[in-house]
Structure formats: C-alpha cells, structure tokens
Write an enzyme that holds these catalytic residues in place. Structure first.
Site, mmCIF file in Angstrom:
data_model
loop_
_atom_site.group_PDB
_atom_site.id
_atom_site.type_symbol
_atom_site.label_atom_id
_atom_site.label_comp_id
_atom_site.label_asym_id
_atom_site.label_seq_id
_atom_site.Cartn_x
_atom_site.Cartn_y
_atom_site.Cartn_z
ATOM 1 N N HIS A 229 0.831 -1.211 0.000
ATOM 2 C CA HIS A 229 0.000 0.000 0.000
ATOM 3 C C HIS A 229 0.864 1.258 0.000
ATOM 4 O O HIS A 229 0.614 2.197 -0.770
ATOM 5 C CB HIS A 229 -0.913 -0.018 1.228
ATOM 6 N N GLU A 230 1.890 1.286 0.851
ATOM 7 C CA GLU A 230 2.738 2.470 0.944
ATOM 8 C C GLU A 230 3.582 2.659 -0.320
ATOM 9 O O GLU A 230 3.782 3.789 -0.778
ATOM 10 C CB GLU A 230 3.635 2.379 2.182
ATOM 11 N N HIS A 233 1.530 4.350 -2.988
ATOM 12 C CA HIS A 233 1.489 5.820 -2.899
ATOM 13 C C HIS A 233 2.647 6.439 -3.683
ATOM 14 O O HIS A 233 2.465 7.442 -4.395
ATOM 15 C CB HIS A 233 1.578 6.258 -1.432
ATOM 16 N N GLU A 294 -6.319 7.066 -0.782
ATOM 17 C CA GLU A 294 -6.052 5.887 0.033
ATOM 18 C C GLU A 294 -6.656 4.631 -0.600
ATOM 19 O O GLU A 294 -6.032 3.559 -0.612
ATOM 20 C CB GLU A 294 -6.606 6.079 1.452
#
Length: 381
Positions: A229-230, A233, A294
């Site tokens: 997920h990070e 980004h 997100e």
C-alpha cells in the site's frame, strides 16, 4: 471537483501478449552498495525549491487577510461623497474590470489544464504543480528532518527486525521492477524503534516503518500488504499530487479570504466566516480527496503484493482484525467523512471485492499455491 473516476487498473498489470511477471534483474538493497545509473544532461535545469512555496503559503494567507481588512477599514473611513466618487469610477470602468476578471480566470484555467497529468497505472487525470526534481528535493529535506528527529532510535542494518522489513520491501520492489516508477528510484529502508503504528514511503523511495506496525502485522504477508500500500502511494505519485492539490486550493482561496475580510462588517464576523470556510473546504473537498487516494493505493498495493507472491488474502484479514479490535476495545468507530482514511471495515470490504483479480494475477506470476482456507474467513467468524 478535480477527481475523475479511474479506468480499470487490472489492465495495467494483465495485458494481452505482455508478461508482467517475467524474471527481472535483481534489485540490490542499500546494504549491498548499489549505485544508480548516471543520466546525461547538457545543462542543469534550475527549479524553484518547493519549500519556498511552503513558506509563501502562510504569508499569502496573512497578506490576503491584511489586504481585505485594510480595504474594509479604508472604506469605512471614507466620507460619503468620496464613496460616491469611488463607486462612480468603478461603474465607469466596469468593462475593464470585467476584462481583467475574465483574463485572470482564463489564465487560471490555462494553468490548470497545462498541469494535468495521468496517474500511472490508473489513468486518472490529476493536477500536478511541481516536477519530479522539486518533489525529490522536498523528499530529501523530509528524509533529513526525519532521520535527525529519530536519531539513534532506529534498528541497525544488521538487526533481525531491519533485515525482515528490508527483505519484504525488496521482495516487493524486485517483483515490480518492470514499472518505471519502481525501477527509477533508489530505495532505502529505515525501521524506527517506536511503538507508533505507522509506515510510509517518501516520494523518492525512502521507506519508513515503525516497530509498532510490525506488532500489528501477524505475519510477513500482512506486512507485505502494508508495504505494498505504501509503495503504491510512491508509484502513483500521491505525494506530489497532495502537495499540488493543496497549492491549487490555497491559490483559489486567497481571493475568497480577501473578500471575506473586506466585505464582512467586523473582525469577529470575518474570522468566524474564514474559519467556517476552511472547515467546509476540509470536509467537502480535502477529506474525500484523501480517502480517494487511500482507496487507490489499496487497489494498486494489492496488485503489487500479488506480483510479489504474498498471500493477498491477508490484507483483508489485517483490516478485519483491526476493525474487530476496535469493536472489542469499545472504541467509537471513526466517522469516515471526517477522516483522511476509509474505515477499517470499508477497506476490508473493498479489498475483498478485488481479491479475485489479485489472486488471478498471483497465479499468472507462477506463485506457489495458497492453502484453501483463508485466515480472513476465520477472523470473520
């Protein structure tokens, strides 16, 4: 206002005739003394450091308040006959004023349109005010500030905790090396010896993980989901997008702030209206935008993890577990529309819906078969 719905992102990972899972050159970790390739350039392009904009922003707000307040006080101090002269002059030059307003509006629209870019992988249009060099400069500044702040409170490169996080991070990076947004960065890992439950990746590839996040993740697959997920980004350029989005809104609201302080009768009423305007913009625009980013990072992160052969079902397990933990602890559930992130239950449901695509991608990458029973089902029970 500035968000367009993304096209199906699965197509970016599964394309007919293109094997996204073919073996790729091994990515060396920072502890292996890897060096990035040198890029040839005839001359150095000079860019305004984005920190200057960060400093200018509060100054511009203060200036807008001061100008608006000054105009109000000046107008109140004018004799009645002088006010009439000013109003007459404004009416006489209304065509010039209208032309000026339209010219400014046209310049603003041109500025916005010429700074639209497509988000990697999703194809979503978004406004980007700063180039990669400026964002990297800002990221390096953040990195130095963070490392100075934590000081010696990090796990060394040879510590088992650091090695575990680095192994998972570079497993993700190696598996997704075909993406230029992954291949074009020199990645580093820092594990902070703090019980804060957090992890993040700076736009230029510096990965930070807090010890508290490792305590939340029961296994490497769950930590792989968090890091996926990070990393998403960073791949999607959300850092540059957030800075640009804030920059754009600050420019748009400066005029409104000046008008509020010029038109409303007293400082108290102006300050109240100014505060209400900021809260409305926050709840109606900034927070939904943040939640959208997100969710986009969740979608892409799931596919990044699938390519790295993690058990992507564990991402659903993690968010279900965190939701149940909130309920069992008697904590009030986060009001989603007042938050920068979706609720844990919202995230687990959205990820569960995307699991078939992620599992198919994992199969296409010739990953080992998964056990038929998922821990997500056990958590649900």
């Amino acid at each position: 206002m500035f968000l367009l719905r993304p096209r199906p992102i699965f197509c970016a990972f599964i394309t007919k005739g293109v094997n996204r899972c073919k073996p790729l050159p091994r990515v060396r970790s920072p502890t292996q003394n890897s060096r990035s390739a040198c890029l040839f350039s005839t001359s150095e392009r000079r860019n305004l450091h984005p920190l200057i904009w960060v400093l200018i922003r509060p100054l511009a707000k203060f200036s807008a308040v001061a100008v608006g307040r000054g105009v109000r006080k000046w107008w109140k101090s004018l004799p009645k006959d002088r006010k009439g002269v000013v109003i007459t002059a404004l009416k006489r030059n209304k065509i010039k004023w209208a032309f000026g307003i339209f010219a400014a509006g046209g310049a603003g629209i041109a500025y916005y349109e010429t700074h639209l870019q497509e988000t990697p992988l999703t194809g979503r249009k978004r406004f980007i005010a700063f180039n990669s060099t400026q964002i990297n400069e800002l990221s390096e500044f953040q990195y130095k500030m963070l490392t100075e702040d934590v000081g010696l409170g990090v796990f060394g490169n040879n510590h088992p905790v650091h090695k575990r996080v680095e192994a998972i991070a570079f497993r993700l990076i190696r598996a997704n090396r075909d993406l230029k947004e992954i291949a074009g960065k020199e990645w580093t890992v820092t594990v902070i010896a703090d019980l804060t439950q957090n992890a993040f990746v700076l736009p230029n590839g510096h990965i930070f993980v807090y010890k508290g996040m490792l305590d939340v993740c029961e296994n490497d697959d769950q930590l792989g989901a968090i890091l996926g997920h990070e990393l998403a980004h960073a791949v999607l350029g959300h850092g540059a997008e957030q800075v640009s989005y804030t920059h754009l809104f600050e420019l748009l609201t400066i005029v409104l702030v000046a008008l509020i302080w010029a038109v409303l009768p007293t400082d108290f009423v102006s300050a109240l209206a100014h505060w209400l305007m900021q809260r409305v913009i926050q709840v109606a625009l900034h927070l939904p935008y943040s939640r959208e980013l997100e969710t986009e990072a969740d979608d892409i992160g799931l596919l990044l993890s699938a390519k790295a052969c993690f058990d992507v079902r564990e991402s659903v397990t993690l968010w279900k577990k965190l939701h149940l933990q909130e309920v069992s602890d008697g904590e009030p559930q986060m009001v989603e529309w007042l938050s920068t992130h979706p609720n844990h239950s919202t995230r687990s449901a959205a990820l569960e819906e995307k699991l078939p695509e992620a599992l198919f991608l994992r199969q296409q990458c010739n990953c080992p078969s998964l056990p038929t029973t998922s821990s997500a089902k056990l958590v649900s029970k």
